[in-house]
Design a protein around this motif. Structure first.
Motif, short mmCIF file in Angstrom:
data_model
loop_
_atom_site.label_atom_id
_atom_site.label_comp_id
_atom_site.label_asym_id
_atom_site.label_seq_id
_atom_site.Cartn_x
_atom_site.Cartn_y
_atom_site.Cartn_z
N SER A 42 0.85 -1.20 0.00
CA SER A 42 0.00 0.00 0.00
C SER A 42 0.88 1.25 0.00
O SER A 42 0.53 2.27 -0.60
CB SER A 42 -0.98 -0.01 1.18
N VAL A 43 2.05 1.15 0.63
CA VAL A 43 2.98 2.29 0.62
C VAL A 43 3.58 2.47 -0.79
O VAL A 43 3.69 3.59 -1.29
CB VAL A 43 4.09 2.08 1.68
N LEU A 44 3.93 1.35 -1.42
CA LEU A 44 4.45 1.45 -2.80
C LEU A 44 3.41 2.10 -3.70
O LEU A 44 3.73 2.99 -4.51
CB LEU A 44 4.81 0.06 -3.34
N VAL A 73 11.97 2.55 -5.20
CA VAL A 73 10.82 3.45 -5.04
C VAL A 73 11.29 4.69 -4.28
O VAL A 73 12.23 4.62 -3.49
CB VAL A 73 9.67 2.77 -4.26
N THR A 74 10.66 5.82 -4.56
CA THR A 74 10.85 7.00 -3.70
C THR A 74 9.52 7.27 -3.02
O THR A 74 8.50 7.53 -3.69
CB THR A 74 11.30 8.22 -4.53
N VAL A 75 9.51 7.17 -1.69
CA VAL A 75 8.27 7.32 -0.93
C VAL A 75 8.20 8.73 -0.36
O VAL A 75 9.12 9.15 0.35
CB VAL A 75 8.21 6.30 0.24
N PRO A 76 7.13 9.48 -0.67
CA PRO A 76 7.01 10.83 -0.11
C PRO A 76 7.03 10.80 1.42
O PRO A 76 6.50 9.87 2.04
CB PRO A 76 5.64 11.30 -0.62
N ARG A 77 7.67 11.83 2.00
CA ARG A 77 7.80 11.90 3.46
C ARG A 77 6.47 11.70 4.17
O ARG A 77 6.36 10.95 5.15
CB ARG A 77 8.41 13.26 3.84
N GLU A 78 5.39 12.35 3.67
CA GLU A 78 4.12 12.27 4.41
C GLU A 78 3.58 10.83 4.41
O GLU A 78 2.94 10.39 5.37
CB GLU A 78 3.07 13.26 3.95
#
Ligand code: HMG
Ligand code: NDP
Length: 411
Positions: free
Chosen positions: A111-113, A247-252
């Protein structure tokens, strides 16, 4: 007396051997006879083992002396979006495991991806290896063999090609240790994991080597392949598919869904996966890639012993700030590189009914078009699943949630 009981009695009396039962009954009755015998000679009751949901004949190429089947719970994580060289779009990941919390963790990672726009995955190198060992007289003969091989790869390629329609010899790398010479043959095996294919093709090539040189074949596998053992050569040179997902996951998203920060994950990754693994002398510089590889291997009929090589992976994590806003808060870049992931969508256990259905969940059962594309996509899905697992477990560790998660879900 049932057929099975009568057959078991004949084994007990020494008239038949356990493995000869299939010559005297159909595979299901033969399996029942073996259960009968094992039950009568142990304290075990094999009711659950005998309650399997496919014809025993379907497993004939996969097991000898069959008595039934072990059932492992199967779950799905996702769907997860994967932008791959071969995989494209969203897929549910089938995972077979007995470890509570694993599916929840990979599911959270998926779900984070997705919230980050999906994982990206690429195959960087591909090739199944088999390395026979030859005996030579001395280093002079060793040098002659190495030169002969370098000059005659096309002859070896032609001999190998006689044995397979899909396999293709890519290269042969020689290694010399005293009077032992190892030739590491590397093949494109398309959608097959390729160990049978490579072994059969290499035997044909070895016949040519023995006919044309002074070398004598000692064994078709000299352990420099390296199959089913932890080995640095697989980590460095690759075996099967070498695949990376990132992946680059946004901080929020890190803060909201993983209850931690990019900085905490990056620091943890360095101290745990890199420094801790180095101090331990580990080959796997990751948190639990083996969990996802093993669960997807079991679900889809892969050779489970090759989890040894599949877990040969490095996880990296760093905080990424846009150049214009240096000094401001950044996002989280995470990657996982699996150097030696040996997978197939044909051959081995992939035809077994439940395993074939699990491959259908991923949309990659059987041969791909073009050949090799299904196994490539499969490797990319596993890499994306491993990335999801790494993200979730690292976050649970960084936020001190690991033991409470397992107390709640895993007991
Ligand atoms: C357990 C969580 C996910 C809770 O994490 P959380 O953030 O508290 O959970 P949540 O209830 O807020 O839900 C967040 C999301 O997690 C998923 N999720 C949540 N619950 C479920 C569930 N029941 N079934 C399916 N999915 C679930 C689901 O995606 C959900 O989103 P939603 O769909 O609700 O929008 C988290 O604490 C976690 O991931 N912990 C880590 C557990 C883990 O990774 N275990 C792996 C095995 S550890 C091991 O074997 C190796 C080790 C540790 O020894 C290696 C080493 O040395 O490092
Ligand atoms: N022999 C050994 O030393 C070892 C064997 N194993 C076992 O080997 C098995 C896996 O071997 P593997 O070679 O993968 O499987 P198989 O032995 O089943 O060989 C694959 C078969 O699929 C055919 N095929 C059809 N379509 C395709 C396609 N699109 N791509 C590739 N092949 C295709 C091949 O035909 P064709 O060849 O004509 O092209 C070949 O007959 C597992 O059971 C594993 O446990 C594991 C480790 C070592």
């Amino acid at each position: 007396m049932t057929d099975a009981a009568a057959l078991a009695a004949r084994v007990r009396e020494g008239e038949l051997r356990l493995h000869e039962l299939d010559d005297h009954a159909d595979p299901d009755v033969a399996a029942a006879a073996r259960r009968h015998l094992v039950e009568s000679e142990t304290d075990a009751s094999l009711d659950a083992v005998g309650n399997y949901g496919f014809p025993a004949a379907a497993a004939e190429p996969n097991v000898e002396n069959m008595i039934g089947a072990v059932q492992v719970p199967l779950g799905v994580a996702g769907p997860v979006a994967v932008d791959g060289g071969a995989a494209d779009g969203e897929a549910f990941l089938p995972l077979a495991t007995t470890e509570g919390a694993l599916l929840a963790s990979v599911n959270r990672g998926c779900s984070v991806l997705n919230a980050a726009g999906g994982a990206t995955a690429r195959i960087i190198k591909s090739g199944m290896t088999r390395a026979p060992v030859f005996r030579v007289a001395d280093v002079v003969e060793a040098e002659a063999l190495v030169e002969w091989v370098r000059d005659n790869v096309d002859r070896l390629r032609a001999a190998a090609a006689e044995t397979t329609n899909h396999g293709e010899l890519l290269d042969v790398t020689p290694y010399v240790v005293g009077n032992s010479v190892y030739l590491r043959f590397r093949y494109d095996t398309k959608d097959a994991m390729g160990m049978n294919m490579a072994t059969i093709a290499t035997e044909a090539a070895c016949d040519v080597v023995e006919a044309e040189t002074e070398a004598s074949l000692v064994a078709l596998s000299g352990n420099l392949c390296t199959d089913k053992k932890p080995a640095a050569i697989n980590a460095v040179e690759g075996r099967g598919r070498s695949v990376t997902a990132d992946v680059t996951v946004p901080r929020e998203v890190v803060e909201d869904r993983l209850h931690t920060t990019p900085e905490a994950i990056a620091e943890l990754n360095t101290r745990k996966n890199l420094i801790g693994s180095a101090k331990a002398g580990s080959l796997g510089f990751n948190a639990h890639v083996a969990n996802v590889v093993a669960a997807m291997f079991l679900a889809t009929g892969q050779d489970e012993a090759q989890v040894v090589e599949g877990a040969n992976a490095i996880t990296t994590a760093e905080v990424r700030r846009a150049e214009a806003s240096a000094g401001s808060d950044g996002d989280l870049y995470v990657s996982v590189s699996l150097s030696s992931l040996e997978v197939g969508t044909v051959g081995g256990g992939t035809k077994l009914p439940t395993q074939a259905e699990a491959l259908d969940v991923l949309g990659i059962r059987g041969g791909g078009d073009p050949p090799g594309s299904n196994a490539d996509a499969f490797a990319e899905y596993i890499a994306a699943g491993a990335l999801a697992g790494e993200l979730s477990l690292l976050s649970a560790l960084a936020s001190q949630h690991l033991s409470s998660a397992h107390a709640e879900l895993g007991r």
